[in-house]
Design a protein around this motif. Structure first.
Motif, PDB file in Angstrom:
ATOM      1  N   LEU A 205       0.824  -1.202   0.000  1.00 37.04           N
ATOM      2  CA  LEU A 205       0.000   0.000   0.000  1.00 37.04           C
ATOM      3  C   LEU A 205       0.863   1.260   0.000  1.00 37.04           C
ATOM      4  N   LEU A 206       1.900   1.265   0.842  1.00 35.53           N
ATOM      5  CA  LEU A 206       2.780   2.425   0.913  1.00 35.53           C
ATOM      6  C   LEU A 206       3.551   2.612  -0.390  1.00 35.53           C
ATOM      7  N   ASP A 207       4.029   1.508  -0.986  1.00 30.71           N
ATOM      8  CA  ASP A 207       4.744   1.595  -2.255  1.00 30.71           C
ATOM      9  C   ASP A 207       3.840   2.158  -3.355  1.00 30.71           C
ATOM     10  N   HIS A 208       2.581   1.707  -3.359  1.00 26.24           N
ATOM     11  CA  HIS A 208       1.631   2.200  -4.358  1.00 26.24           C
ATOM     12  C   HIS A 208       1.373   3.690  -4.154  1.00 26.24           C
ATOM     13  N   ALA A 209       1.264   4.126  -2.882  1.00 19.38           N
ATOM     14  CA  ALA A 209       1.032   5.544  -2.595  1.00 19.38           C
ATOM     15  C   ALA A 209       2.202   6.398  -3.073  1.00 19.38           C
ATOM     16  N   VAL A 210       3.437   5.900  -2.875  1.00 20.45           N
ATOM     17  CA  VAL A 210       4.616   6.632  -3.334  1.00 20.45           C
ATOM     18  C   VAL A 210       4.596   6.785  -4.851  1.00 20.45           C
ATOM     19  N   GLU A 211       4.285   5.691  -5.563  1.00 16.48           N
ATOM     20  CA  GLU A 211       4.262   5.738  -7.019  1.00 16.48           C
ATOM     21  C   GLU A 211       3.130   6.631  -7.532  1.00 16.48           C
ATOM     22  N   THR A 212       1.977   6.569  -6.849  1.00 13.50           N
ATOM     23  CA  THR A 212       0.850   7.420  -7.238  1.00 13.50           C
ATOM     24  C   THR A 212       1.196   8.894  -7.074  1.00 13.50           C
ATOM     25  N   ASP A 213       1.841   9.231  -5.956  1.00 16.34           N
ATOM     26  CA  ASP A 213       2.259  10.618  -5.741  1.00 16.34           C
ATOM     27  C   ASP A 213       3.210  11.077  -6.835  1.00 16.34           C
ATOM     28  N   ARG A 214       4.140  10.192  -7.222  1.00 19.04           N
ATOM     29  CA  ARG A 214       5.102  10.557  -8.266  1.00 19.04           C
ATOM     30  C   ARG A 214       4.389  10.860  -9.587  1.00 19.04           C
ATOM     31  N   ARG A 215       3.416  10.030  -9.940  1.00 18.91           N
ATOM     32  CA  ARG A 215       2.689  10.239 -11.190  1.00 18.91           C
ATOM     33  C   ARG A 215       1.836  11.507 -11.149  1.00 18.91           C
ATOM     34  N   ILE A 216       1.207  11.759  -9.986  1.00 17.37           N
ATOM     35  CA  ILE A 216       0.377  12.960  -9.864  1.00 17.37           C
ATOM     36  C   ILE A 216       1.230  14.218  -9.984  1.00 17.37           C
ATOM     37  N   GLU A 217       2.403  14.190  -9.343  1.00 10.95           N
ATOM     38  CA  GLU A 217       3.294  15.349  -9.432  1.00 10.95           C
ATOM     39  C   GLU A 217       3.728  15.599 -10.885  1.00 10.95           C
ATOM     40  N   ALA A 218       4.029  14.534 -11.599  1.00 11.01           N
ATOM     41  CA  ALA A 218       4.421  14.685 -13.002  1.00 11.01           C
ATOM     42  C   ALA A 218       3.263  15.243 -13.824  1.00 11.01           C
ATOM     43  N   LEU A 219       2.048  14.756 -13.556  1.00 15.65           N
ATOM     44  CA  LEU A 219       0.871  15.227 -14.283  1.00 15.65           C
ATOM     45  C   LEU A 219       0.601  16.703 -14.000  1.00 15.65           C
ATOM     46  N   LEU A 220       0.732  17.107 -12.718  1.00 15.09           N
ATOM     47  CA  LEU A 220       0.499  18.504 -12.353  1.00 15.09           C
ATOM     48  C   LEU A 220       1.501  19.437 -13.029  1.00 15.09           C
ATOM     49  N   LYS A 221       2.751  18.999 -13.118  1.00 10.89           N
ATOM     50  CA  LYS A 221       3.753  19.826 -13.786  1.00 10.89           C
ATOM     51  C   LYS A 221       3.405  20.017 -15.253  1.00 10.89           C
ATOM     52  N   LYS A 222       2.909  18.944 -15.891  1.00  6.93           N
ATOM     53  CA  LYS A 222       2.511  19.054 -17.292  1.00  6.93           C
ATOM     54  C   LYS A 222       1.349  20.033 -17.456  1.00  6.93           C
ATOM     55  N   LEU A 223       0.368  19.940 -16.550  1.00  5.78           N
ATOM     56  CA  LEU A 223      -0.790  20.819 -16.621  1.00  5.78           C
ATOM     57  C   LEU A 223      -0.418  22.269 -16.354  1.00  5.78           C
ATOM     58  N   ASP A 232      -7.433  24.970  -6.373  1.00  6.52           N
ATOM     59  CA  ASP A 232      -8.697  24.865  -5.641  1.00  6.52           C
ATOM     60  C   ASP A 232      -9.232  23.439  -5.652  1.00  6.52           C
ATOM     61  N   GLU A 233      -9.128  22.795  -6.817  1.00  7.49           N
ATOM     62  CA  GLU A 233      -9.650  21.438  -6.930  1.00  7.49           C
ATOM     63  C   GLU A 233      -8.864  20.439  -6.090  1.00  7.49           C
ATOM     64  N   LEU A 234      -7.570  20.715  -5.850  1.00  9.57           N
ATOM     65  CA  LEU A 234      -6.714  19.783  -5.117  1.00  9.57           C
ATOM     66  C   LEU A 234      -6.518  20.183  -3.661  1.00  9.57           C
ATOM     67  N   ALA A 235      -7.281  21.135  -3.162  1.00  6.80           N
ATOM     68  CA  ALA A 235      -7.080  21.639  -1.799  1.00  6.80           C
ATOM     69  C   ALA A 235      -7.271  20.564  -0.753  1.00  6.80           C
ATOM     70  N   THR A 236      -8.156  19.592  -1.035  1.00  9.61           N
ATOM     71  CA  THR A 236      -8.428  18.534  -0.043  1.00  9.61           C
ATOM     72  C   THR A 236      -7.941  17.176  -0.511  1.00  9.61           C
ATOM     73  N   ALA A 237      -7.103  17.147  -1.541  1.00 10.80           N
ATOM     74  CA  ALA A 237      -6.702  15.864  -2.128  1.00 10.80           C
ATOM     75  C   ALA A 237      -5.776  15.067  -1.239  1.00 10.80           C
ATOM     76  N   ASP A 238      -5.083  15.713  -0.301  1.00 10.19           N
ATOM     77  CA  ASP A 238      -4.093  15.005   0.516  1.00 10.19           C
ATOM     78  C   ASP A 238      -4.655  14.460   1.819  1.00 10.19           C
TER      79      ASP A 238
END
Length: 250
Positions: A205-223, A232-238
């Motif tokens: 579970l922790l490994d998956h969370a780390v990988e998910t965070d990495r992908r989200i960060e990459a996606l946010l940088k692209k956006l 605003d949309e990600l204010a409660t995402a964490d």
């Protein structure tokens, strides 16, 4: 004396979210009581009043469940959380800002006189039930996992787990520990090579969370690069409920 006492109380607030008032800490925290009585016992010990020093130490053990030999050297802002079953030997040295949880032993491995107990450098954290044995050194800001048995030096800033303890030094293990800390759930007492399926599931579970965070960060940088703002949309995402992970391992 009073300045040291204020430091002790402040250190409890810094490391225990359950602490509410200074009066509560002063009257209801056995770790604080044990430290106060140890200072008296150590003063007697150093002035060659050895029996009286041992008597005060014995009284502290009776009242708090924490046994600190009057010959042990204890630094500033030392915090013992809960405290029951903590044992600190005669030649142990505890530096500043150290934290111990219940059931910790700073013990010896021989009957030879001289330095035979551990040295804990600044900022060390020792998990519940851990045994630190012999004249070894736990480096500054190192962590020792719950129920670990440590008989060799631990380098500064590292984490030791298991019996016998080993150092967590792989990149994936470090990322896992960081993610667990962010979630409010400490998994460093769980060794990766354990056969326990629950431990493996939590690590997965922790490994998956780390990988998910990495992908989200990459996606946010692209956006962000295309001019899209999602603050605003990600204010409660964490938001995450650490009580859930704690509940499933009870």
């Amino acid at each position: 004396m009073f300045s040291r006492l204020r430091e002790d109380i402040r250190s409890v607030f810094d490391r225990d979210p359950a602490a509410r008032t200074a009066w509560e800490v002063l009257t209801c925290y056995p770790g604080v009581h044990a430290i106060i009585l140890h200072r008296l016992a150590q003063w007697l010990w150093r002035h060659q009043l050895r029996w009286f020093g041992r008597a005060v130490s014995h009284l502290a053990r009776f009242l708090t469940g924490i046994e600190i030999h009057p010959g042990a050297t204890i630094g500033r802002r030392f915090f013992i959380d809960h405290g029951m079953g903590v044992v600190i030997g005669e030649t142990a040295v505890v530096a500043d800002d150290v934290t111990l949880y219940h059931g910790v032993t700073l013990g010896g491995t021989s009957w030879v006189k001289g330095k035979r107990h551990p040295t804990l450098e600044d900022g060390v954290v020792i998990g519940a039930g851990a045994k630190i044995l012999g004249p070894i050194t736990i480096g500054a800001r190192a962590k020792v996992g719950s129920n670990a048995v440590v008989v060799k030096d631990v380098p500064p800033g590292t984490t030791a787990v298991g019996n016998p303890a080993r150092i967590i030094d792989t990149e994936q293990a470090v990322k896992r520990e960081e993610k667990a800390g962010q979630m409010g759930f400490s998994a460093y007492a769980l060794a990766g090579n354990q056969d326990d399926p629950l431990a493996k599931a939590i690590h997965g579970l922790l490994d998956h969370a780390v990988e998910t965070d990495r992908r989200i960060e990459a996606l946010l940088k692209k956006l962000e690069g295309t001019g899209v703002c999602l603050e605003d949309e990600l204010a409660t995402a964490d938001k995450f409920d650490p009580k859930y992970l704690s509940k499933i391992v009870d």
